[in-house]
Design a protein around this motif. Structure first.
Motif, mmCIF file in Angstrom:
data_model
loop_
_atom_site.group_PDB
_atom_site.id
_atom_site.type_symbol
_atom_site.label_atom_id
_atom_site.label_comp_id
_atom_site.label_asym_id
_atom_site.label_seq_id
_atom_site.Cartn_x
_atom_site.Cartn_y
_atom_site.Cartn_z
ATOM 1 N N ALA A 1 2.786 41.998 27.622
ATOM 2 C CA ALA A 1 2.479 40.842 27.386
ATOM 3 C C ALA A 1 1.594 40.457 28.594
ATOM 4 C CB ALA A 1 3.189 39.815 27.072
ATOM 5 N N ALA A 2 2.289 40.568 29.822
ATOM 6 C CA ALA A 2 1.640 40.313 31.163
ATOM 7 C C ALA A 2 0.400 41.387 31.378
ATOM 8 C CB ALA A 2 2.713 40.594 32.195
ATOM 9 N N VAL A 3 0.434 42.558 31.019
ATOM 10 C CA VAL A 3 -0.591 43.439 31.114
ATOM 11 C C VAL A 3 -1.855 43.052 30.236
ATOM 12 C CG1 VAL A 3 -1.460 45.880 30.681
ATOM 13 C CG2 VAL A 3 0.521 45.282 31.907
ATOM 14 N N LEU A 4 -1.370 42.584 29.176
ATOM 15 C CA LEU A 4 -2.657 42.208 28.080
ATOM 16 C C LEU A 4 -3.170 41.014 28.432
ATOM 17 C CD1 LEU A 4 -3.851 42.680 25.282
ATOM 18 C CD2 LEU A 4 -2.174 41.292 24.316
ATOM 19 N N ALA A 5 -2.659 40.014 29.087
ATOM 20 C CA ALA A 5 -2.798 38.936 29.793
ATOM 21 C C ALA A 5 -3.902 39.123 30.732
ATOM 22 C CB ALA A 5 -1.767 37.755 29.963
ATOM 23 N N GLU A 6 -3.649 39.950 31.570
ATOM 24 C CA GLU A 6 -4.537 40.388 32.694
ATOM 25 C C GLU A 6 -5.596 41.045 32.316
ATOM 26 O OE1 GLU A 6 -4.496 42.709 37.039
ATOM 27 O OE2 GLU A 6 -2.526 42.746 35.894
ATOM 28 N N VAL A 7 -5.738 41.943 31.222
ATOM 29 C CA VAL A 7 -6.751 42.650 30.718
ATOM 30 C C VAL A 7 -7.756 41.629 30.126
ATOM 31 C CG1 VAL A 7 -7.589 44.088 28.764
ATOM 32 C CG2 VAL A 7 -5.720 44.878 30.380
ATOM 33 N N ARG A 8 -7.489 40.639 29.340
ATOM 34 C CA ARG A 8 -7.974 39.628 28.829
ATOM 35 C C ARG A 8 -8.670 38.608 29.917
ATOM 36 N NH1 ARG A 8 -3.925 37.875 23.649
ATOM 37 N NH2 ARG A 8 -4.645 39.602 22.422
ATOM 38 N N ALA A 9 -7.948 38.275 31.105
ATOM 39 C CA ALA A 9 -8.537 37.753 31.987
ATOM 40 C C ALA A 9 -9.630 38.205 32.451
ATOM 41 C CB ALA A 9 -7.569 37.220 33.305
ATOM 42 N N LEU A 10 -9.352 39.529 32.903
ATOM 43 C CA LEU A 10 -10.559 40.540 33.552
ATOM 44 C C LEU A 10 -11.823 40.545 32.631
ATOM 45 C CD1 LEU A 10 -8.628 43.285 34.973
ATOM 46 C CD2 LEU A 10 -9.897 41.857 36.243
ATOM 47 N N ARG A 11 -11.541 40.599 31.200
ATOM 48 C CA ARG A 11 -12.493 40.760 30.237
ATOM 49 C C ARG A 11 -13.574 39.426 30.416
ATOM 50 N NH1 ARG A 11 -10.644 43.085 25.384
ATOM 51 N NH2 ARG A 11 -11.530 44.991 26.158
ATOM 52 N N ALA A 12 -12.794 38.271 30.352
ATOM 53 C CA ALA A 12 -13.442 37.211 30.402
ATOM 54 C C ALA A 12 -14.240 36.836 31.641
ATOM 55 C CB ALA A 12 -12.420 35.878 30.383
ATOM 56 N N GLY A 13 -13.642 37.580 32.725
ATOM 57 C CA GLY A 13 -14.276 37.353 33.987
ATOM 58 C C GLY A 13 -15.695 38.286 34.090
ATOM 59 N N LEU A 14 -15.581 39.238 33.530
ATOM 60 C CA LEU A 14 -16.776 40.298 33.168
ATOM 61 C C LEU A 14 -17.647 39.772 32.301
ATOM 62 C CD1 LEU A 14 -14.886 43.819 32.958
ATOM 63 C CD2 LEU A 14 -16.420 42.983 34.795
ATOM 64 N N SER A 15 -17.230 39.066 31.380
ATOM 65 C CA SER A 15 -18.222 38.462 30.412
ATOM 66 C C SER A 15 -18.852 37.417 30.827
ATOM 67 C CB SER A 15 -17.486 37.861 29.184
ATOM 68 O OG SER A 15 -16.995 38.500 28.364
ATOM 69 N N GLY A 16 -18.467 36.482 31.734
ATOM 70 C CA GLY A 16 -18.953 35.581 32.742
ATOM 71 C C GLY A 16 -20.047 36.102 33.784
ATOM 72 N N LEU A 17 -19.789 37.237 34.322
ATOM 73 C CA LEU A 17 -20.526 37.946 35.323
ATOM 74 C C LEU A 17 -21.766 38.647 34.638
ATOM 75 C CD1 LEU A 17 -18.256 39.857 37.735
ATOM 76 C CD2 LEU A 17 -19.671 37.775 38.148
ATOM 77 N N ASP A 18 -21.672 39.111 33.487
ATOM 78 C CA ASP A 18 -22.495 39.771 32.517
ATOM 79 C C ASP A 18 -23.644 38.513 32.242
ATOM 80 O OD1 ASP A 18 -23.681 41.947 31.000
ATOM 81 O OD2 ASP A 18 -23.360 40.760 29.270
ATOM 82 N N GLY A 19 -23.312 37.542 31.777
ATOM 83 C CA GLY A 19 -23.963 36.333 31.479
ATOM 84 C C GLY A 19 -24.850 35.981 32.609
ATOM 85 N N ARG A 20 -24.341 35.826 34.063
ATOM 86 C CA ARG A 20 -25.043 35.457 35.090
ATOM 87 C C ARG A 20 -26.105 36.418 35.250
ATOM 88 N NH1 ARG A 20 -20.928 34.342 39.876
ATOM 89 N NH2 ARG A 20 -22.772 34.251 40.986
ATOM 90 N N LEU A 21 -25.638 37.834 35.226
ATOM 91 C CA LEU A 21 -26.702 38.730 35.592
ATOM 92 C C LEU A 21 -27.966 38.861 34.498
ATOM 93 C CD1 LEU A 21 -24.207 42.020 36.253
ATOM 94 C CD2 LEU A 21 -25.987 41.132 37.768
ATOM 95 N N GLU A 22 -27.534 38.472 33.309
ATOM 96 C CA GLU A 22 -28.752 38.320 32.351
ATOM 97 C C GLU A 22 -29.713 37.065 32.796
ATOM 98 O OE1 GLU A 22 -29.222 37.727 27.834
ATOM 99 O OE2 GLU A 22 -27.304 38.402 28.474
ATOM 100 N N ARG A 23 -29.116 36.027 33.332
ATOM 101 C CA ARG A 23 -29.886 35.055 33.615
ATOM 102 C C ARG A 23 -30.604 35.357 34.910
ATOM 103 N NH1 ARG A 23 -25.256 32.308 31.875
ATOM 104 N NH2 ARG A 23 -24.529 31.970 34.200
ATOM 105 N N LEU A 24 -30.105 35.953 35.844
ATOM 106 C CA LEU A 24 -30.908 36.184 36.837
ATOM 107 C C LEU A 24 -32.105 37.342 36.598
ATOM 108 C CD1 LEU A 24 -28.004 36.916 39.872
ATOM 109 C CD2 LEU A 24 -29.806 34.992 39.734
#
Length: 129
Positions: free
Chosen positions: A96-119
């Motif tokens: 469960a902890a590993v899955l939570a960390e994977v989801r947190a990383l994925r959410a962070g990457l999604s945010g970065l992907d959006g920022r890169l697209e806007r730039l």
């Protein structure tokens, strides 16, 4: 063993003779049967020593210390040259902890992907690229 504590494993105040004897025997990789045979005593005698129901005679104490590679003083009091405490168990993350960390990383990457697209969009519209 009853005397295992996080602060002072096998300290004189926490451990009994039997606790130290059992710990030293296990650290030496010996079974009760093997140690009893090497000492020339019955298995029940060794079990009584480890259970603090009886005490070995002086000559057996000396033999125990030598066979288990600990000082006689450590065997009797817990002070002096003895065995190290148990090694801490490796910490394992639960699934469960590993899955939570994977989801947190994925959410962070999604945010970065959006920022890169806007730039990128800003660069193409302003720079004429």
């Amino acid at each position: 063993m009853e005397a295992e504590t996080t602060a002072g494993w096998f300290s004189g105040a926490a451990a009994t003779f039997g606790d130290r004897l059992e710990g030293a025997r296990e650290a030496a990789g010996m079974t009760q049967e093997a140690l009893a045979r090497r000492l020339g005593v019955r298995l029940t005698t060794l079990q009584a020593w480890e259970g603090d129901a009886a005490d070995p005679r002086a000559n057996r104490l000396q033999m125990l210390a030598g066979m288990l590679n600990v000082s006689l003083m450590w065997l009797l009091t817990g002070e002096g040259d003895g065995i190290d405490g148990p090694k801490p168990a490796p910490t394992e993350m639960s699934l469960a902890a590993v899955l939570a960390e994977v989801r947190a990383l994925r959410a962070g990457l999604s945010g970065l992907d959006g920022r890169l697209e806007r730039l990128e969009k800003r660069l193409t519209t302003q720079g004429g690229v």
